[in-house]
Design a protein around this motif. Structure first.
Motif, PDB file in Angstrom:
ATOM      1  N   SER A 408       0.830  -1.214   0.000  1.00  0.00           N
ATOM      2  CA  SER A 408       0.000   0.000   0.000  1.00  0.00           C
ATOM      3  C   SER A 408       0.859   1.256   0.000  1.00  0.00           C
ATOM      4  CB  SER A 408      -0.927   0.003   1.223  1.00  0.00           C
ATOM      5  OG  SER A 408      -0.173  -0.037   2.418  1.00  0.00           O
ATOM      6  N   LEU A 412       1.132   4.075  -2.967  1.00  0.00           N
ATOM      7  CA  LEU A 412       0.921   5.497  -2.727  1.00  0.00           C
ATOM      8  C   LEU A 412       2.071   6.321  -3.299  1.00  0.00           C
ATOM      9  CD1 LEU A 412      -0.656   7.786  -1.317  1.00  0.00           C
ATOM     10  CD2 LEU A 412       0.641   7.302   0.750  1.00  0.00           C
ATOM     11  N   LYS A 426      -4.774  14.177  -3.952  1.00  0.00           N
ATOM     12  CA  LYS A 426      -5.255  13.110  -3.074  1.00  0.00           C
ATOM     13  C   LYS A 426      -4.080  12.294  -2.531  1.00  0.00           C
ATOM     14  CE  LYS A 426      -8.223   8.998  -3.113  1.00  0.00           C
ATOM     15  NZ  LYS A 426      -9.064   8.118  -3.959  1.00  0.00           N
ATOM     16  N   HIS A 427      -3.138  11.957  -3.397  1.00  0.00           N
ATOM     17  CA  HIS A 427      -1.961  11.197  -2.974  1.00  0.00           C
ATOM     18  C   HIS A 427      -1.091  11.998  -2.010  1.00  0.00           C
ATOM     19  CE1 HIS A 427      -2.960   8.257  -6.067  1.00  0.00           C
ATOM     20  NE2 HIS A 427      -1.986   7.492  -5.612  1.00  0.00           N
ATOM     21  N   SER A 430      -2.681  11.988   1.400  1.00  0.00           N
ATOM     22  CA  SER A 430      -2.561  10.655   2.002  1.00  0.00           C
ATOM     23  C   SER A 430      -1.156  10.438   2.541  1.00  0.00           C
ATOM     24  CB  SER A 430      -2.885   9.569   0.974  1.00  0.00           C
ATOM     25  OG  SER A 430      -4.220   9.682   0.537  1.00  0.00           O
ATOM     26  N   LEU A 431      -0.150  10.878   1.774  1.00  0.00           N
ATOM     27  CA  LEU A 431       1.234  10.727   2.207  1.00  0.00           C
ATOM     28  C   LEU A 431       1.501  11.562   3.458  1.00  0.00           C
ATOM     29  CD1 LEU A 431       4.043   9.572   1.736  1.00  0.00           C
ATOM     30  CD2 LEU A 431       4.503  11.480   0.161  1.00  0.00           C
ATOM     31  N   ASN A 433      -0.618  12.370   5.732  1.00  0.00           N
ATOM     32  CA  ASN A 433      -1.279  11.709   6.866  1.00  0.00           C
ATOM     33  C   ASN A 433      -0.476  10.515   7.379  1.00  0.00           C
ATOM     34  OD1 ASN A 433      -3.490  13.428   7.099  1.00  0.00           O
ATOM     35  ND2 ASN A 433      -4.641  12.343   5.520  1.00  0.00           N
ATOM     36  N   ILE A 434       0.099   9.747   6.461  1.00  0.00           N
ATOM     37  CA  ILE A 434       0.901   8.585   6.867  1.00  0.00           C
ATOM     38  C   ILE A 434       2.161   9.042   7.621  1.00  0.00           C
ATOM     39  CG2 ILE A 434       2.361   6.725   5.974  1.00  0.00           C
ATOM     40  CD1 ILE A 434       0.283   6.278   3.802  1.00  0.00           C
ATOM     41  N   ASN A 457       0.784  20.698   4.647  1.00  0.00           N
ATOM     42  CA  ASN A 457      -0.640  20.373   4.579  1.00  0.00           C
ATOM     43  C   ASN A 457      -1.448  21.633   4.265  1.00  0.00           C
ATOM     44  OD1 ASN A 457      -2.711  18.228   5.075  1.00  0.00           O
ATOM     45  ND2 ASN A 457      -3.421  19.736   6.559  1.00  0.00           N
TER      46      ASN A 457
END
Length: 915
Positions: A408, A412, A426-427, A430-431, A433-434, A457
């Motif tokens: 996963s 990403l 979107k990617h 997501s990155l 957040n990880i 962000n």
């Protein structure tokens, strides 16, 4: 030292003004902090604080518009552009931003100086029509489109400004124009008294607004200049103030406050030429160290950075004795480590190609924010596998197959965004957040990293908002363009006490402020002043005609700031870069030359160079301890090979690292086939081709039958050695063809020899010789030799020991004059040593009988054929006797034993050779 702000407050106190009714207007917000402090120290009564604002805030208030960011202006302008431009003539948003930035700057200048818009746009249109002979009937499509652009400028401007005003937004110039338009109404409705202080260069809107307030007795203005600049008609530090004094009607009846005489007071001015930016940062640190010995607080000291990129090196150079400092500039977001991660990801995706180039992938996998996200150090393992398998181009599927635990995450990082901006955003979220989840596991340790992450962000949220509002970003290049635009303007602000300790600031932040000790960096042409930069569509002569500022006025602005810093200062340190820079030049600034030529002050000029210790290079030495000797014995038991012994001759330290410590060369992707890989492929191909003929006498038909097999074997062995590397294009294809040519040429050489009557019989190929014992009386333990001989054959009744070399070898590299030289020069004698050692081992192993010949076949020198070893008596010796006899072997054995004895000599350390 009495500061300018203190002088202003004292004058107002003398005039018994009501401070609570005043509005102080300053060039910058920062000056307001110092003004408040001075007020609190000077006034001995409790009052309501006066209003203190910057000129930008005052204009924004007056205009009834809200200043907006440059990025949002680009989106709004593109809206106008697509409305006024036919669809077939529209450019993409990314292409639009390239020229729109310049147009916005020109709109800004036109409005700040209250130039009638239609007049200047019509003027520009007429110039362009003349330049391109527009009266000619047959204009090219390019010229027609170009002229349409200039014809539409006025339409663009009108539609753009009207759109902004309807939204109560504006760029700086529009705010100034609207503020001027609203100034009369403001004057009618205010009873506040305005105090302007510390201004120098004013645009036309500022001039008009201030003059209106002055003439209505609603303002007082205080200038900060010196008679040294005002009385000198060619001194740029007084250029604007001389103009204001001469042209403003207000000064026909009022004093010009103030022209001081501080500049001529005694000053200690030191000019230091320092190589490079880092050198300047270190020099600043040394100066601060010296100052702090007498002034530990440094409360009246400022470091002014001509180039704000010097901030981090200077912070790293501030001595520990400086306990408090305040930084007025932000830390550029583009310089933090997280910026490099997104740069790598955008670089990968902008290409919009799969498979991905391995360097792009490794730069992401090895990033400090990405590596910890993988389980069990899988990122490091993936990089190792990429290197080991020569994966120059990779797909997401290949990588996920190599690391099942992190599918996963890899998806990403590496899944194709398909050139879609929404997918990209979107990617990115997501990155973020990880990474956030990982950093919050140890929140206290990762506070700075979390702050970086928050700012990115926010940045991507701003891009998302703009695209939701305007929907102009369609592809990755457009997204990247806006990302870079936002990133270049975003900073991470420092927190500190603005009124304590050392002050570190940029040149513009020093306006109105005075310090006793000033340190100014990067006083070089192209930086201070910035020089003839002209990022504008408006030609120089048109700017002169319309009284718009040119580089001359911009230089004068920096001249004023520079001399203002010196006015009240007592100690001044000026640093410039002595190293020539290809982009901005390297000579010291004209400001320094002007200071020296004025003769007002005694100036100390020094060239500083970093202290470079005069250390002779210490060659690495490793003692032969009992442990080392024990390891050497183990190597001797397994067997010394010719290559290991010659590596000792070349450099004993390499032998130590490779054979004793087991340190091999770093494994990296062979993007281009390496020489050793080429050599291995050629060796393996020849071995495979000739294996069927071992023990047989060759004939021409035998060799001709091998030629059709070359292509398939070369391909097979390259795949074996080069793994997944691509051999179908570029340099690799050339190397692949060279390998085929080497083998073909060798076979043709063999055919030629057979046709000429040579009788050749293959005895052995890649013959391994192992467990060959050599007795050395002084070493009471076994010494063994081992090696692999490329080819043993019999030619016309003479046994030949042949070593293949893909590099170039000539007869001089396989000749010896003095046996004692055999161990002295690796480059000259290593080939001789190797072939003689092969003969020595084969003889010891009783696989051959003397006399024999031993030599090299060089694929880069195939015309020379077999190059045999020769013992010569002198360099002029034309000896053609190529036979290796027992005498030759005896002499070689002496040298071989001497070499082994040296390796085991406990009193002779491993000493690095200077290569």
């Amino acid at each position: 030292m009495t500061s300018f702000i203190q002088d202003v407050i004292d004058d107002l106190v003398t005039k018994e003004v009501n401070f609570s009714d005043l509005v102080f207007i300053l060039p910058s917000r920062r000056a307001g902090v110092f003004l408040r402090r001075t007020l609190s120290f000077t006034l001995n009564q409790t009052i309501f604080a006066p209003k203190i604002i910057s000129i930008e805030s005052f204009v924004e208030e007056l205009s009834d518009l809200k200043a907006t960011t440059n990025t949002e202006l680009l989106f709004e302008f593109y809206n106008v552009y697509i409305t006024l431009t036919p669809e077939k003539e529209r450019e993409t948003f990314e292409a639009f931003t390239k020229w729109a930035q310049i147009i916005l700057q020109d709109f800004n200048e036109i409005d700040r100086y209250l130039i009638p818009q239609k007049k200047i746009f019509d003027y520009l249109k007429a110039i362009k029509n003349l330049e391109h002979w527009s009266l000619q009937p047959d204009k090219t499509e390019l010229v027609s489109s170009y002229l349409k652009f200039w014809n539409k400028l006025n339409d663009y401007y009108n539609a753009f400004t009207q759109s902004l005003i309807l939204k109560k937004q504006g760029y700086q110039g529009l705010l100034y124009r609207q503020a001027y338009n609203n100034s009369q109404e403001y004057i009618k409705n205010t009873d506040k008294h305005h105090v302007f202080l510390g201004f120098n260069a004013l645009n036309q809107a500022e001039e008009n607004i201030i003059q209106q307030l002055l003439q209505n007795n609603l303002a007082t203005i205080y200038w900060d200049t010196d008679k040294q600049f005002m009385n000198n008609k060619i001194h740029d530090a007084g250029l604007f103030l001389r103009q204001h004094k001469k042209k403003w009607n207000y000064f026909n009846d009022h004093n010009f406050n103030w022209i001081n005489n501080h500049y001529t007071s005694k000053k200690n001015i030191s000019v230091f030429g320092v190589p490079k930016n880092i050198g300047q940062a270190k020099a600043i640190g040394t100066i601060l160290q010296d100052i702090s010995k007498t002034d530990s607080t440094l409360k009246n000291t400022a470091v002014v950075l001509g180039d704000e990129n010097l901030l981090i090196p200077v912070l790293n150079s501030v001595p520990e004795s400086v306990s408090t400092l305040n930084i007025t500039m932000g830390f550029p977001l583009k310089t933090i480590p997280l910026a490099s991660l997104f740069e790598h990801i955008f670089t990968l995706q902008k290409k919009n190609t799969t498979p991905f180039y391995y360097k792009d992938v490794i730069s992401i996998l090895s990033h400090q924010y990405i590596q910890p996200l993988f389980k069990n150090d899988n990122a490091i393992k993936l990089i190792a596998l990429i290197n080991k398998n020569n994966l120059v181009y990779l797909t997401e599927e290949q990588l996920t197959a190599l690391s099942n635990d992190d599918k996963s995450l890899l998806s990403l990082l590496l899944s194709n965004w398909n050139n879609d901006a929404k997918t990209a955003l979107k990617h990115c979220f997501s990155l973020i957040n990880i990474i956030k989840e990982h950093l919050t596991e140890d929140k206290d340790k990762n506070q700075l990293g979390l702050e970086y992450l928050y700012r990115f962000n926010t940045l991507f949220n701003e891009i998302l908002r703009l695209n939701q509002d305007y929907n102009h970003i369609k592809d990755i290049k457009g997204l990247y363009s806006i990302y870079k635009e936002l990133l270049s303007s975003e900073t991470l602000d420092f927190q500190g006490e603005p009124l304590q300790g050392l002050q570190i600031m940029g040149m513009l932040e020093s306006r109105v402020l005075d310090f006793e000790t000033i340190i100014i960096s990067n006083v070089n042409e192209g930086i201070l002043p910035s020089g003839k930069t002209n990022n504008s569509f408006i030609p120089f002569d048109v700017k002169i005609e319309n009284k718009l500022p040119t580089y001359k006025e911009k230089d004068a602005v920096y001249t004023y700031h520079f001399y203002h810093l010196l006015q009240r200062a007592k100690n001044v340190y000026i640093l410039y870069n002595t190293e020539i820079d290809t982009l901005i030049g390297g000579e010291k600034s004209r400001f320094i030359n002007q200071l020296e030529l004025e003769g007002t002050h005694q100036i100390t000029h020094k060239i500083l160079t970093p202290k470079v210790p005069n250390h002779n290079k210490q060659l690495i030495t490793v003692a032969k301890t009992d442990s080392v000797i024990s390891q050497l014995k183990e190597i001797a038991r397994k067997g010394f090979s010719p290559s290991s012994l010659t590596s000792y001759v070349r450099n004993p330290i390499d032998f130590y690292y490779q054979k004793l410590l087991g340190i091999s060369n770093l494994e990296e992707v062979e993007e281009t086939i390496a020489a050793n890989t080429l050599g291995t492929v050629v060796h393996n191909t020849l071995e495979t081709l000739y294996i069927p003929f071992i023990g047989q006498t060759l004939n021409v038909d035998n060799i001709k039958s091998l030629i059709p097999k070359i292509d398939a074997l070369i391909t097979s062995f390259f795949k074996e050695e080069y793994k997944e590397g691509d051999m179908t294009k570029g340099k690799n294809l050339i190397v692949f063809e060279i390998a085929k040519r080497y083998v073909l040429n060798f076979l043709n050489l063999e055919i030629e020899a057979l046709k000429n009557g040579d009788v050749i019989k293959i005895i052995a190929l890649e013959a391994k010789v192992e467990n060959v014992k050599i007795n050395i009386n002084t070493l009471p333990f076994p010494i063994q030799l081992r090696g692999t001989v490329d080819r043993i054959d019999e030619c016309n009744g003479v046994i030949r020991i042949i070593d293949y070399k893909t590099g170039k070898v000539d007869q001089s590299k396989v000749s010896v004059i003095n046996w004692d030289d055999l161990l002295s020069d690796y480059t000259k004698y290593s080939k001789s040593f190797q072939v003689l050692m092969y003969v020595y081992m084969l003889l010891k192993d009783k696989k051959i009988n003397l006399p024999v010949e031993a030599g090299i076949i060089s694929f880069k020198n195939l015309s020379a054929g077999f190059i045999p070893f020769v013992k010569k008596e002198s360099s002029h010796d034309r000896n053609k006797d190529t036979s290796i006899t027992q005498d030759t072997i005896n002499e070689f054995e002496i040298q071989l034993k001497n070499l082994i004895l040296e390796i085991f000599d406990k009193d002779q350390d491993f000493i690095e050779k200077e290569l």
